[in-house]
Design a protein around this motif. Structure first.
Motif, PDB file in Angstrom:
ATOM      1  N   PHE A   1       4.488  15.934   2.115  1.00 57.95           N
ATOM      2  CA  PHE A   1       3.204  16.823   2.578  1.00 57.95           C
ATOM      3  C   PHE A   1       3.313  17.627   3.831  1.00 57.95           C
ATOM      4  CE2 PHE A   1      -1.595  16.940   3.850  1.00 57.95           C
ATOM      5  CZ  PHE A   1      -1.578  18.837   2.568  1.00 57.95           C
ATOM      6  N   THR A   2       2.746  18.144   4.248  1.00 63.24           N
ATOM      7  CA  THR A   2       3.468  19.503   5.007  1.00 63.24           C
ATOM      8  C   THR A   2       2.426  20.376   5.226  1.00 63.24           C
ATOM      9  OG1 THR A   2       5.378  19.263   4.870  1.00 63.24           O
ATOM     10  CG2 THR A   2       4.836  21.116   6.631  1.00 63.24           C
TER      11      THR A   2
ATOM     12  N   VAL B   1       0.881  -1.512   0.155  1.00 57.99           N
ATOM     13  CA  VAL B   1       0.077   0.249   0.075  1.00 57.99           C
ATOM     14  C   VAL B   1       1.304   1.088   0.280  1.00 57.99           C
ATOM     15  CG1 VAL B   1      -1.476   1.308   1.013  1.00 57.99           C
ATOM     16  CG2 VAL B   1      -2.469  -1.243   0.443  1.00 57.99           C
ATOM     17  N   PRO B   2       0.829   2.420  -0.920  1.00 61.71           N
ATOM     18  CA  PRO B   2       1.248   3.466  -0.599  1.00 61.71           C
ATOM     19  C   PRO B   2       1.579   3.961   0.728  1.00 61.71           C
ATOM     20  CG  PRO B   2       0.057   3.146  -2.891  1.00 61.71           C
ATOM     21  CD  PRO B   2      -0.739   2.175  -1.633  1.00 61.71           C
ATOM     22  N   GLU B   3       2.689   4.444   1.023  1.00 63.32           N
ATOM     23  CA  GLU B   3       3.059   5.584   2.275  1.00 63.32           C
ATOM     24  C   GLU B   3       3.574   6.679   2.248  1.00 63.32           C
ATOM     25  OE1 GLU B   3       5.339   2.800   4.587  1.00 63.32           O
ATOM     26  OE2 GLU B   3       3.976   0.738   5.077  1.00 63.32           O
ATOM     27  N   VAL B   4       2.246   7.793   2.860  1.00 61.89           N
ATOM     28  CA  VAL B   4       2.619   8.758   2.728  1.00 61.89           C
ATOM     29  C   VAL B   4       3.198   9.242   4.214  1.00 61.89           C
ATOM     30  CG1 VAL B   4       2.027  10.515   1.932  1.00 61.89           C
ATOM     31  CG2 VAL B   4       1.137   8.547   1.101  1.00 61.89           C
TER      32      VAL B   4
ATOM     33  N   ALA C   1      -2.710  11.844  -0.909  1.00 58.20           N
ATOM     34  CA  ALA C   1      -2.375  10.879  -2.125  1.00 58.20           C
ATOM     35  C   ALA C   1      -2.258  10.747  -3.486  1.00 58.20           C
ATOM     36  CB  ALA C   1      -3.801  10.232  -2.430  1.00 58.20           C
ATOM     37  N   MET C   2      -2.443  11.873  -4.271  1.00 55.88           N
ATOM     38  CA  MET C   2      -1.912  13.120  -5.206  1.00 55.88           C
ATOM     39  C   MET C   2      -0.238  12.994  -5.495  1.00 55.88           C
ATOM     40  SD  MET C   2      -4.139  13.451  -7.509  1.00 55.88           S
ATOM     41  CE  MET C   2      -3.208  14.174  -8.705  1.00 55.88           C
ATOM     42  N   THR C   3       0.686  13.209  -4.087  1.00 60.38           N
ATOM     43  CA  THR C   3       2.341  12.737  -3.771  1.00 60.38           C
ATOM     44  C   THR C   3       2.235  11.226  -4.442  1.00 60.38           C
ATOM     45  OG1 THR C   3       2.170  12.181  -1.583  1.00 60.38           O
ATOM     46  CG2 THR C   3       2.285  14.368  -1.307  1.00 60.38           C
TER      47      THR C   3
ATOM     48  N   GLY D   1       2.463  14.955  -8.900  1.00 58.98           N
ATOM     49  CA  GLY D   1       2.985  15.186  -7.108  1.00 58.98           C
ATOM     50  C   GLY D   1       1.715  15.511  -7.438  1.00 58.98           C
ATOM     51  N   GLY D   2       1.549  16.109  -5.556  1.00 56.66           N
ATOM     52  CA  GLY D   2       0.394  17.101  -5.575  1.00 56.66           C
ATOM     53  C   GLY D   2       0.643  18.701  -5.367  1.00 56.66           C
TER      54      GLY D   2
END
Length: 207
Positions: free
Chosen positions: A90-91, A11-14, A190-192, A197-198
């Motif tokens: 992401f911040t 699973v994508p991890e962010v 999610a877009m990252t 990208g986001g």
């Protein structure tokens, strides 16, 4: 066991940084995430108060028909000293709409520290300015005629000056705009994981 999209596919991890001075409302906001469902916040659900987490908070989300795992790394000090990850995606920089000082800190401390510590990632990492404690906003003015609280148009202007990609505000206490804020956060995170990208090229969109 980590859930998978397909067998053998992780699973994508962010990794998300959640910055802001103590007292702006980060803990209350995080304690309400699990109680937001179907576009609204369940105000009757018991809240778990989160105090200075020593480990990232995991948040599993399904979006665009696929699962994601978000890890939220929260600032626990008035200084940029927490063990943040080497490559966050992401911040979020938070302030309280009832505290002008917290907005000043967001703009002139937290944003600058972010740029200093992650200069190599800055052009690829979306940044959101998030106003918390929206329920505490009043239209009371100070002696010089300016508003005592931070008004939306002022916060948006500051977000643009900070070169943020997004601005949002909400009240975790009343639930106002909580769903919309979380939706914007999850979509950006999610877009990252995609090729594009986001980022929004510093247009500072408002959800």
């Amino acid at each position: 066991m980590t859930p998978t999209l397909l067998e053998g596919t992780p699973v994508p991890e962010v990794d998300i940084l959640f910055l802001g001075s103590p007292g702006v409302g980060k803990a209350t906001f995080l304690s309400q995430i699990e109680h937001v469902h179907n576009g609204r916040l369940n105000l009757s659900a018991p809240r778990k108060r989160i105090f200075a987490p020593t480990e990232p908070l995991s948040w599993d989300v399904t979006l665009f028909g696929r699962p994601y795992k978000f890890r939220i790394h929260v600032s626990t000090s008035s200084l940029f000293v927490d063990p943040f990850p080497a490559e966050p995606a992401f911040t979020i920089i938070a302030f309280s709409v009832s505290s002008r000082e917290s907005l000043h800190n967001a703009q002139f401390y937290w944003r600058k520290q972010l740029s200093m510590h992650y200069s190599d990632l800055e052009h690829n990492m979306p940044v959101m300015l998030l106003g918390l404690k929206r329920d505490e906003r009043t239209e009371k003015r100070m002696e010089d005629g300016t508003f005592e609280c931070v008004m939306p148009q002022e916060a948006l202007r500051v977000a643009q000056e900070m070169r943020c990609d997004r601005y949002a505000e909400c009240s975790a206490l009343t639930g106002e705009l909580m769903w919309e804020t979380l939706e914007d956060i999850t979509r950006t995170a999610a877009m990252t994981t995609t090729e594009n990208g986001g980022m929004t090229q510093y247009s500072c969109s408002v959800m």
